[in-house]
Write a protein that holds these residues in place. Structure first.
Motif: not given
Length: 143
Positions: A110-119
């Motif tokens: 999900t966008e949330e997972i991708a963002r958390a991973g990138a962060d």
């Protein structure tokens, strides 16, 4: 490293104790881990190469060893004449590790997972999150 049945047995044990995601890091033994996760309707994480296609939709991602980056860096150092023998460790900062995202696992990210991973990766690279290095710390440290 070559006993997929044992890997499956270990994964089932972890799943029976509540694991939702199991990560393998054991060659052919790890293939049993991914198989058991898929059979249980859980997610697995592959390692070393992109294993997302082994069980589409059941492998959350694969942690990639970017050997292409390591070989290129060594070849370029040799070409420049500044190669020297020794241990080289390539992590996130050096591009030596990556995560596989493709058609087999894209619906899981999900966008949330991708963002958390990138962060999280950015914080590791910046040094604000410290990752234990088994090669330089503790009983497994290379001397």
């Amino acid at each position: 490293w070559a006993d997929s049945a044992r890997g499956a047995e270990i994964a089932r044990s972890q799943i029976d104790r509540g694991a939702d995601i199991v990560m393998q890091a054991a060659g052919a033994t790890g293939l049993g881990v991914l198989q058991a996760a898929a059979e249980a309707g859980k997610l697995g994480i592959g390692t070393d190469s992109n294993q997302n296609g082994l069980h589409p939709g059941q492998v959350f991602t694969s942690v990639l060893k970017r050997l292409d980056i390591a070989v290129y860096d060594l070849a370029m150092a040799a070409r420049r004449g500044d190669w020297s023998p020794g241990l080289t460790s390539l992590g996130l900062k050096e591009g030596g590790i990556a995560f596989a995202v493709d058609a087999n696992n894209q619906p899981l990210i999900t966008e949330e997972i991708a963002r958390a991973g990138a962060d999280a990766m950015a914080e590791i690279v910046a040094g604000t999150v410290r990752v234990h290095d088994l090669y330089t710390e503790g009983p497994c440290a290379l001397q």
